[in-house]
Scaffold this active site. Structure first.
Site, short mmCIF file in Angstrom:
data_model
loop_
_atom_site.label_atom_id
_atom_site.label_comp_id
_atom_site.label_asym_id
_atom_site.label_seq_id
_atom_site.Cartn_x
_atom_site.Cartn_y
_atom_site.Cartn_z
N ASP A 235 -8.45 13.76 6.17
CA ASP A 235 -7.92 12.95 7.26
C ASP A 235 -8.69 13.16 8.57
O ASP A 235 -8.52 12.39 9.52
CB ASP A 235 -6.43 13.27 7.51
CG ASP A 235 -5.57 12.96 6.31
OD1 ASP A 235 -5.87 11.98 5.61
OD2 ASP A 235 -4.58 13.69 6.08
N LYS B 175 -11.45 6.44 5.00
CA LYS B 175 -10.23 6.34 5.80
C LYS B 175 -10.54 5.99 7.26
O LYS B 175 -9.81 5.22 7.89
CB LYS B 175 -9.43 7.65 5.73
CG LYS B 175 -8.76 7.88 4.38
CD LYS B 175 -7.85 9.10 4.40
CE LYS B 175 -7.11 9.24 3.06
NZ LYS B 175 -6.17 10.37 3.06
N ASP C 105 -0.89 8.94 6.77
CA ASP C 105 -1.35 9.37 5.45
C ASP C 105 -0.10 9.62 4.61
O ASP C 105 0.89 10.16 5.11
CB ASP C 105 -2.17 10.65 5.58
CG ASP C 105 -2.58 11.18 4.23
OD1 ASP C 105 -3.23 10.45 3.47
OD2 ASP C 105 -2.23 12.34 3.92
N LYS C 106 -0.12 9.20 3.36
CA LYS C 106 1.11 9.28 2.56
C LYS C 106 1.48 10.71 2.18
O LYS C 106 2.55 11.20 2.52
CB LYS C 106 0.98 8.44 1.28
CG LYS C 106 2.24 8.51 0.38
CD LYS C 106 2.06 7.73 -0.90
CE LYS C 106 1.25 8.48 -1.92
NZ LYS C 106 1.97 9.67 -2.48
N THR C 107 0.56 11.38 1.51
CA THR C 107 0.90 12.66 0.91
C THR C 107 0.95 13.78 1.94
O THR C 107 0.00 13.97 2.70
CB THR C 107 -0.11 13.01 -0.19
OG1 THR C 107 -0.17 11.94 -1.11
CG2 THR C 107 0.30 14.29 -0.91
N GLY D 130 -4.98 7.66 -1.10
CA GLY D 130 -5.94 7.56 -2.19
C GLY D 130 -5.28 7.22 -3.50
O GLY D 130 -5.97 7.01 -4.51
#
Length: 669
Positions: A527, A504, A327-329, A477
């Site tokens: 997540d 996801k 997950d990026k953030t 997102g």
């Protein structure tokens, strides 16, 4: 037990004859070995006899039943020889004594090794101070940490440990949080920050308001995770249990065949000796220790390195992972905006533009304002004071700084002032950045580029995963432009952008549909389904309880390089498991025929006592081999965040939060 075994062996006629010395000619000498041997059988053999009975009752025959059979047959045969009921050569008192002593030695080594693995729990508990200094009615009183309640105010002196989870209300200190994050570098904590029980204030004192005690603390959470993981089963353990059961029947069958063959050959005494030796040497002690000890050490080692294993199967599966989905953030990035570029105009400098913007934003609580103020502090700029502050949603902020009206805002601000964006704005927007323009007395003096800052260690993590043969995938997102910018900077292989939280898990399933073993790394509520769907779910420790509850592995730090630690640990553990299983099973497959006497035709007969020594030696080899896991260093070079820090808000992306929380003055019309 050894003190009893020495006279049993020394006063035994068979042993004396073997070494060629003479025993005193007295009747009491004859009874030393039987009497003390009976004590050894009943007392020293008690753990094995009760274990054998337990296995019979549970209908799960294993090593204890084999040991119980071996020493019982030796005991009965020895008494038969002592009472002249059978051949005197079947006097096994000295072999029985050595067998029990050696068995107990191997059992002690096993228990000691297992005790060392659970020392992580004891050492975690020992991190709490013996007493806490509580402020009660203006007086400082000393109480046990267990007596603290939520809302109590405690003093943490320099060099002392925090007695309970809490929030700093006075003072600041460099905190040693290595017991939680695995990071040796201290972290500065100040008023408003959360601190975890067991962490140490290294340089100055603090006043802390207690927010959690007892089982609600992060330390208790770590202890429970380690304990549950050590108590859980694994695929390899089930294989070892099945192998131990099969080995029992193998040994029993071999013993029966040995007894029949030697009896048919007309050597019933030898049949008894060989049968006992087969039962002794086939004890699957090492097999029973092979897997639990490796996993226990791995779990304890991981906990000390800031990696918490909730599920042994997750640790076992990590070695097969060939795709890591981040997950990026909050995982690859810090999850909060940071000033990443300044474009001054009109003869202004970067520092002038940033200082004026920081002055205008000084009274704002918006995350973008905090980012601008933080950037000015990092540059050690002299930020002037401002007055007449005002904030307009969807427009920006305005304040008077030294007689100059300074405004900071997005497209709506420029539209109201009939001004155009700076040329660089289009490029920044294509990269997914947030753009704020700075105005002085109605004229544009510069622009600020803000973006979610990439963690400096993320690039190392991606490179290391590539070197380990794993594909690195990012899911977010955020818009495609934002995702592509981060992916290009980090060298990520694939990007899933604009993914809704509920979708996801479907992306994880998509990767699994391609035949990949997927590890998902995330920290937010959104997540959790993906973490549960993945072959291995890895939660960043600073994330939410929901994400942590859905994962099999928890990283106490927010350092993505810790994922490599999990892979390294999984592969090293699997190697040790295989080595131990091959040694334990292979040893029995080779030694049982020797114990049965297959080489007797060429003059080689394996003594029962040597069989007992070899059996215990195999246990020692397995234990020592597992201990080599302790040499594995799992700590990343740097680490941030704290484990289960429930008072620290999660920082999801703007898309994850919903547009209602996006600062309206940054959105184009």
């Amino acid at each position: 037990m050894l003190a009893l075994a020495v006279p049993v062996v020394g006063f035994n006629e068979m042993f004396a004859h073997l070494l060629g010395y003479h025993l005193p000619d007295a009747e009491w000498v004859w009874w030393v070995s039987p009497v003390l041997g009976t004590v050894i059988y009943a007392w020293g053999g008690w753990p094995f006899l009760t274990g054998a009975l337990s296995e019979v009752r549970s209908r799960k025959p294993g090593m204890m039943l084999l040991i119980g059979l071996a020493i019982t047959v030796a005991f009965v045969a020895s008494w038969g020889a002592t009472l002249h009921l059978i051949d005197h050569e079947l006097n096994f008192w000295w072999e029985l004594a050595l067998l029990v002593v050696i068995m107990l030695l191997g059992h002690w080594i096993e228990m000691r090794s297992l005790a060392q693995t659970t020392s992580a729990l004891d050492s975690l508990a020992a991190l709490l101070p013996d007493e806490a200094e509580k402020i009660d009615g203006g007086q400082v009183v000393k109480v046990a940490p267990a007596d603290l309640a939520v809302g109590d105010l405690v003093i943490v002196r320099p060099g002392s440990a925090v007695p309970a989870d809490g929030r700093i209300v006075d003072g600041s200190a460099s905190m040693d949080e290595s017991m939680v994050t695995g990071e040796s570098k201290t972290v500065r904590r100040q008023v408003g920050d959360s601190v975890v029980a067991g962490t140490v204030a290294t340089d100055s004192g603090l006043r802390v308001e207690v927010t959690a005690t007892g089982e609600d603390t992060a330390l208790a959470g770590i202890q429970k995770l380690v304990s549950d993981a050590q108590a859980s089963s694994s695929r390899a353990q089930r294989i070892a249990d099945v192998a131990a059961a099969w080995l029992f029947w193998f040994a029993l069958g071999a013993a029966a065949i040995t007894a029949v063959v030697w009896s048919v050959l007309g050597l019933p005494d030898t049949a008894v000796v060989r049968t006992i030796t087969v039962l002794v040497i086939a004890c699957p002690h090492a097999l029973g220790l092979a897997i639990p000890l490796v996993v226990s050490i791995a779990t304890e080692r991981a906990a000390r390195g800031g990696v918490l294993i909730k599920d042994r199967l997750a640790l076992e599966s990590m070695r097969t992972v060939d795709a890591v989905l981040f997950d990026k953030t909050g995982t690859l990035t810090k999850g909060e905006p940071t000033v990443t570029g300044i474009e001054p105009v009109g003869g202004r400098t970067d520092d002038e533009v940033l200082a004026l913007a920081a002055a205008a934003e000084a009274d704002s609580e918006h995350p973008l304002a905090r980012a601008i103020i933080g950037a000015a502090k990092e540059r050690n700029l002299d930020v002037p004071s401002a007055r007449d502050f005002s904030s307009s949603p969807a427009v920006g902020v305005k304040a008077t700084v030294g007689g100059t009206v300074v405004e900071v805002g997005g497209p709506y601000l420029l539209e109201q002032r009939h001004l155009g964006e700076l040329p660089v704005a289009e490029q920044w927007r294509s990269e997914g950045a947030i753009i704020l323009h700075v105005l002085a007395d109605g004229e544009v003096i510069g622009a600020l580029r803000l973006a979610d800052e990439i963690r400096p260690e993320s690039r190392d993590a991606v490179d290391a995963l590539h070197a380990a043969g794993a594909q690195v995938v990012m899911i977010t997102g955020d818009a495609q432009a934002v995702a592509d910018t981060v992916a290009a900077e980090l060298g990520i292989d694939r990007v899933f952008a604009g993914v809704r939280p509920e979708d996801k898990a479907a992306k994880v399933a998509e990767l699994q549909g391609e035949g990949r073993k997927v590890a998902m790394v995330g920290d937010g509520v959104n997540d959790a389904p993906a973490l549960a769907q993945a072959d291995v779910g890895i939660a960043i420790g600073a994330g939410t309880d929901v994400a942590i509850g859905s994962a099999g592995v928890i990283l106490a730090s927010s350092d993505p390089r810790s994922v490599l630690s999990v892979i390294d640990l999984s592969r090293a553990s699997y190697r040790k498991m295989k080595q131990n299983l091959w040694w334990a099973a292979g040893y029995n497959l080779i030694s049982v025929p020797l114990a049965a006497g297959v080489l007797a035709p060429i003059g080689f007969v394996l003594p029962m006592s040597i069989g007992a020594i070899l059996m215990s030696a195999s246990t020692v080899v397995v234990a020592l081999n597992a201990q080599l896991l302790r040499r594995l260093d799992l700590r990343p070079e740097t680490s941030t965040g704290t484990f289960l820090n429930r008072t620290v808000p999660n920082h999801p992306t703007s898309a994850d939060r919903g547009t209602t929380e996006i600062r309206k003055d940054t959105v184009s019309p």
